[in-house]
Design a protein around this motif. Structure first.
Motif, PDB file in Angstrom:
ATOM      1  N   ILE A 112     -15.727  22.802  17.731  1.00  0.00           N
ATOM      2  CA  ILE A 112     -17.119  22.525  17.344  1.00  0.00           C
ATOM      3  C   ILE A 112     -17.766  21.590  18.366  1.00  0.00           C
ATOM      4  O   ILE A 112     -18.924  21.750  18.732  1.00  0.00           O
ATOM      5  N   LYS A 113     -16.978  20.612  18.836  1.00  0.00           N
ATOM      6  CA  LYS A 113     -17.477  19.675  19.845  1.00  0.00           C
ATOM      7  C   LYS A 113     -18.028  20.382  21.055  1.00  0.00           C
ATOM      8  O   LYS A 113     -18.938  19.903  21.712  1.00  0.00           O
ATOM      9  N   GLU A 114     -17.377  21.486  21.404  1.00  0.00           N
ATOM     10  CA  GLU A 114     -17.751  22.146  22.647  1.00  0.00           C
ATOM     11  C   GLU A 114     -18.974  23.041  22.511  1.00  0.00           C
ATOM     12  O   GLU A 114     -19.504  23.523  23.504  1.00  0.00           O
ATOM     13  N   VAL A 115     -19.431  23.246  21.282  1.00  0.00           N
ATOM     14  CA  VAL A 115     -20.639  24.050  21.087  1.00  0.00           C
ATOM     15  C   VAL A 115     -21.826  23.249  21.601  1.00  0.00           C
ATOM     16  O   VAL A 115     -21.940  22.050  21.353  1.00  0.00           O
ATOM     17  N   LYS A 116     -22.701  23.916  22.330  1.00  0.00           N
ATOM     18  CA  LYS A 116     -23.876  23.200  22.868  1.00  0.00           C
ATOM     19  C   LYS A 116     -24.915  23.045  21.760  1.00  0.00           C
ATOM     20  O   LYS A 116     -25.278  24.007  21.117  1.00  0.00           O
ATOM     21  N   VAL A 117     -25.381  21.811  21.555  1.00  0.00           N
ATOM     22  CA  VAL A 117     -26.397  21.581  20.523  1.00  0.00           C
ATOM     23  C   VAL A 117     -27.571  20.832  21.155  1.00  0.00           C
ATOM     24  O   VAL A 117     -27.409  20.188  22.178  1.00  0.00           O
ATOM     25  N   PRO A 118     -28.753  20.906  20.522  1.00  0.00           N
ATOM     26  CA  PRO A 118     -29.915  20.180  21.047  1.00  0.00           C
ATOM     27  C   PRO A 118     -29.626  18.670  21.100  1.00  0.00           C
ATOM     28  O   PRO A 118     -28.890  18.149  20.261  1.00  0.00           O
ATOM     29  N   GLU A 119     -30.218  18.018  22.062  1.00  0.00           N
ATOM     30  CA  GLU A 119     -30.030  16.587  22.286  1.00  0.00           C
ATOM     31  C   GLU A 119     -30.178  15.779  21.000  1.00  0.00           C
ATOM     32  O   GLU A 119     -29.429  14.853  20.738  1.00  0.00           O
ATOM     33  N   MET A 120     -31.189  16.172  20.181  1.00  0.00           N
ATOM     34  CA  MET A 120     -31.509  15.388  18.988  1.00  0.00           C
ATOM     35  C   MET A 120     -30.339  15.301  18.012  1.00  0.00           C
ATOM     36  O   MET A 120     -30.151  14.313  17.324  1.00  0.00           O
ATOM     37  N   ILE A 121     -29.591  16.373  17.937  1.00  0.00           N
ATOM     38  CA  ILE A 121     -28.490  16.419  16.959  1.00  0.00           C
ATOM     39  C   ILE A 121     -27.242  15.721  17.494  1.00  0.00           C
ATOM     40  O   ILE A 121     -26.392  15.283  16.729  1.00  0.00           O
TER      41      ILE A 121
END
Lengths: 473, 149
Positions: free
Chosen positions: A249-258
């Motif tokens: 899950i850590k490696e999934v790219k997420v928006p900066e805000m999250i």
């Protein structure tokens, strides 16, 4: 420029402090402001505060052990061996000055930062297999719980126990009953702690909660309609599942805000849900089904070859030490006492104590094959073995399952077969030499011969299969 | 606790006879005061083990073999010098002239001695300190230099 640093080394006597001193000196020469936390044998000194880290422009970690990095999220982090700080502190600091240090992020930067130091660490990594390192991390945190639980239960059983139809029982309301409950509480933490710290070794702090929750569920069969939990093997499985899911899950790219809430909120919740639900809905039914099938299988063997039955029961008792195989065999033997066949329990009682006695003996005789933690756990295992607490061998088995489990199974099978051959009978559903002390064993001499030979077989085979310890970390 | 409780003149040699790292470890464990040791072989074994994990040759001609051991009763330090220079797989590849052998008990009875060893380790990074040790040629001089930490 302001930097913070951490130094640490295997013994924590010398390199930790030399590395710290040299970083301080090199920084002074360059006019860099630095604060270095030392993690040595005295404990953590000059600890970095949140403000220190917040105001720092970079982090240098000169350590030969794993250092918890989640507090450095978003900072340039340079990871090197302690010897690098002793030899070339200048160069390390110059890397910060030249902005060559990659930013650490729980999410993806981790890999990048690691690449930089890959060369330095390549040798070490080869030496130690990561799976083994994760297991050992879990085991080292589990050991105190096993020791506290096992020894308190052992003391309360031997001083306050009475043999009854239901096993060695401690009269309720007595002092020894309270001690026994204390020990039981410690035992309940054993598998969750094992799983939690395996997961934490894989995924850092975000893995801890999913691992512990997963381990708890794995160990408690009531979550999935099974009479027994999946034991420490289930715990290991839960720990690796939780760790790798959290890491993934850590490696999934997420928006900066999250990003800021990923490590404390999103990763733990999603990973906990995933592991818990996998156990309850996917693995639970097969475990319960397996127990039923085994029970039926054993019942079908009644009237068949006694020695074969002894071998099978010995193998089951020692295979998972408190897990489903162990439980089925134990309940089968206990049920047959009341049906006038105490010989079956006799074989089980001998096999119950050979895993901890055998691994304890191995850790005393073949020191090079065991980490320091394991040798300590080995001593406690002997005490637990004497009062029939098979779980005493769990730390040693969990640290190196593919070599230790075959060893203890061979010992358990030997003990079970010899006890059957020798006509040993046990009238109380409990195992280990303590039962003989309480006078519940017929044919005591053969009982002890079975235990001694089973113990020796376990220890010798463990010595043959186990490899020498590479690195004491 | 002061550092001079850890280093005694008898535990200093200004002319080690050893010609290799392995020999030097043995020779220096022999220098440790008998009262500090419970089991000399165990102590040696643990120090060798630490050495195998990674050389303690810290460069600049210095090595600090050390170990936590059940064979040690009381923390103690032996200091040895060798004219020849010994191969130690040092960080900088240079031969070792000054050796500090540090023996610490496995079970910590307080951490006073660890604090002293910490100061000593930090001091090793000081060039003047190292040079004065390299220049010292009597046991007394060495003990005096170290006691000043």
């Amino acid at each position: 420029m302001k930097l913070v640093g951490i130094t640490s080394c295997p013994n924590g006597i010398a390199h930790t402090y030399m590395a710290a001193e040299n970083l301080n000196k090199a920084a002074k020469e360059k006019g860099i402001d630095i604060k270095v936390e030392t993690q040595g044998s005295i404990g953590v000194e000059n600890e970095l505060t949140e403000e220190d880290i917040e105001s720092a422009d970079g982090v240098v970690i000169a350590a030969d052990k794993t250092v918890e990095k989640s507090r450095f999220e978003g900072k340039p982090v340079l990871e090197v061996a302690s010897s690098d700080a002793i030899r070339r502190a200048d160069e390390l600091l110059a890397q910060f000055e030249n902005k060559e240090v990659a930013t650490y992020s729980e999410r993806s930067g981790k890999e990048k930062a690691k690449e930089k130091i890959e060369e330095d660490k390549a040798k070490k990594k080869k030496k130690q297999n990561p799976v083994y390192r994760h297991l050992m991390n879990g085991v080292s945190y589990m050991i105190p719980f096993v020791v506290v639980g096992g020894l308190l239960i052992a003391i309360s059983l031997s001083l306050g126990g009475e043999p009854t139809e239901d096993g060695l029982a401690i009269p309720e309301g007595t002092f020894w009953s309270a001690i026994n409950q204390l020990g039981g509480t410690a035992f309940n933490f054993m598998v969750p702690i094992l799983a939690g710290f395996i997961a934490m070794s894989i995924a850092d702090r975000p893995g801890l909660a999913p691992g512990m929750i997963g381990g708890f569920i794995a160990n408690d069969g009531s979550f999935y309609g099974s009479e027994a939990g999946a034991g420490f093997i289930g715990g290991i499985l839960a720990g690796f599942l939780a760790g790798y899911i959290a890491k993934w899950i850590k490696e999934v790219k997420v928006p900066e805000m999250i990003q800021p809430i990923m490590p404390i909120l999103i990763i733990p919740i999603l990973a906990s849900l995933a592991v818990g639900l996998i156990f309850i809905y996917v693995l639970g039914a097969p475990i319960a089904g397996l127990m039923e099938a085994m029970t039926n299988g054993l019942e079908g063997m009644e009237g068949g070859s006694r020695i074969l039955l002894g071998i099978i029961l010995g193998a089951m008792i020692s295979f998972d030490m408190g897990g489903p195989f162990n439980k089925v065999a134990f309940l089968f033997g206990a049920a047959l006492i009341t049906q006038g066949q105490p010989e079956v329990m006799g074989a089980i009682a001998a096999a119950i104590c050979t895993p901890p006695l055998g691994m304890g003996l191995a850790s005393l005789l073949f020191k090079k094959k065991f980490e320091k933690d394991e040798r300590e756990a080995g001593k406690a295992a002997v005490a637990m073995g004497l009062v029939g607490i098979t779980e005493g061998a769990i730390p040693l088995a969990a640290a190196d399952p593919f070599r230790v489990i075959p060893s203890i199974m061979a010992g358990g099978m030997t003990a079970g077969a010899i006890a059957m051959l020798g006509g040993v009978a046990d009238h109380v559903p409990h195992g280990g030499p303590v039962v003989a002390v309480f006078g519940a064993i017929d044919n005591v001499i053969m009982f002890f011969i079975a235990i001694v030979i089973g113990t020796i077989v376990t220890a010798l085979l463990a010595n043959v299969l186990k490899k020498p310890v590479v690195e004491g970390s | 606790m002061e550092i001079d409780t850890l280093v005694q003149e008898d535990a200093v040699s200004v002319a080690l006879k050893s010609t290799s790292r392995a020999e030097a470890l043995e020779e220096m464990v022999d220098l440790l005061p008998a009262s500090a040791l419970q089991d000399k072989n165990q102590c040696l074994e643990d120090i060798q083990k630490r050495e195998q994990e990674g050389s303690t040759g810290i460069g600049f001609g210095f090595a600090i073999p050390h170990g936590k051991s059940n064979g040690v009763q009381q923390a103690a330090i032996a200091i040895g010098k060798t004219e020849e220079g010994l191969e130690w797989e040092s960080l900088d590849g240079k031969p070792v002239e000054v050796i500090f052998l540090i023996a610490v008990p496995e079970e910590n009875a307080g951490d006073d001695h660890l604090k002293i060893l910490q100061q000593l380790s930090r001091k090793m990074m000081d060039e003047t300190f190292r040079d004065s040790l390299k220049g010292a040629d009597t046991k007394k001089q060495i003990v005096d230099i170290v006691s000043k930490i």
